[in-house]
Motif scaffolding. Structure first.
Motif: not given
Length: 322
Positions: A70, A72, A84, A86, A141
């Motif tokens: 992933e 983000t 955020p 992703t 994050v």
């Protein structure tokens, strides 16, 4: 004797060569690939402040053991909040080496029909053409929003004042308490209470309290020696505008043998500003950029302890002022 030793050594070397030739060949490229995958698996995060704006961009990669990944991204600052977002990748795999021959390409295959994305693993982190360098192994994050919520809407205050002191004797009230013990009675039956072993249970009562003024030698403050008072206030309103205020008082004094005090240093400053994170290592260590109306900028290098809670700025501890 020498010939025998030489013969034995040659025989041993021949056996070693024969044994080596019988073994399965080691795939050193596979070993390098395995080490690289172990190094890359996990979290990589990074931040990048926008020079002209009070905004901090955040990027975070997560490379999973099942070879999914992933990425983000988010941004926040004065008047800015980009939640955020992703992007999920169905596969991450090692590509070739970079132009320097040391860095390693990582190929990210998105979920769906999008084209693969290529990033570079080097210097212990992830380089990309689109995002900041991500070299930290913590969850920025999550941490950056937690840190912001922890520090805003509070006034942080610190007062590190020291004093000139002299030896003196003052009377201090001291107390001497005398206790007595008597068998404890059951409030319902009036009988003496006992424990499971049959021992009488006693209760403690105060018999008397004696008090007296006792002359005590101590260091007695008579005048300020240094004054260091700081106050920082950070706010973020409903429209996401970040405002704050800062005040600082620093003074130093001298005292002669006649106890006459003179001023060596007298500094004071206060101003209002807009602010944003200029750097973010973790929720316990970050940099705040404060920009005044005339464009003047100051930076607060903060160490934050959520347990107290307290901020440390320039080695001074600031706590929440109620």
């Amino acid at each position: 004797m020498k010939n025998k030793i030489l013969l034995c050594a040659c025989a041993g070397a021949l056996v070693a060569v024969l044994m080596t030739s019988c073994r399965e060949k080691t795939d050193f490229n596979a070993i390098c690939d395995d080490v690289s995958k172990q190094s890359i698996t996990g979290l990589f995060s990074g931040v990048d402040p926008e020079v002209d704006d009070l905004v901090l961009n955040v990027v975070q990669y997560r490379f999973n053991e099942d070879l999914t990944a992933e990425c983000t991204v988010m941004a926040l600052g004065d008047g800015v909040y980009q939640a955020p977002v992703t992007t999920t990748y169905a596969l991450w795999e090692l590509g070739g080496y970079g132009d320097d021959g040391i860095s390693r390409k990582i190929i990210l295959t998105p979920v769906g029909d999008a084209d693969p994305v290529e990033v570079l693993f080097s210097l212990g982190g992830i380089f990309s053409d689109d995002y900041p360098f991500a070299g930290d192994k913590n969850d920025k994050v999550k941490g950056i929003e937690e840190a912001q919520d922890a520090i805003v809407a509070k006034k942080w205050f610190g007062n590190d004042t020291t004093y000139f002191k002299i030896d003196t004797v003052i009377d201090i009230m001291k107390y001497d308490t005398t206790y007595s013990y008597k068998p404890k009675k059951d409030p319902d039956t009036g009988k003496t209470m006992r424990d499971s072993a049959g021992h009488v249970i006693y209760e403690q009562t105060i018999s008397k309290i004696d008090s007296a003024l006792v002359p005590t030698k101590m260091k007695w403050p008579i005048a300020p020696k240094t004054v260091n008072i700081r106050s920082l206030e950070l706010n973020r309103d409903a429209s996401l505008v970040n405002t704050g205020s800062w005040s600082l008082i620093i003074k130093e004094f001298e005292m002669d043998e006649n106890r006459v005090v003179t001023t060596k240093l007298d500094t004071a400053a206060s101003y209002n500003f807009h602010w944003a994170f200029a750097g973010f290592t973790s929720s316990s260590s970050f940099l705040i950029r404060a920009r005044q109306a005339d464009g003047t900028q100051e930076y607060f290098d903060v160490k934050y302890d959520s347990k107290i809670p307290a901020m440390t700025i320039d080695k001074q501890i600031l706590k929440v002022q109620e």
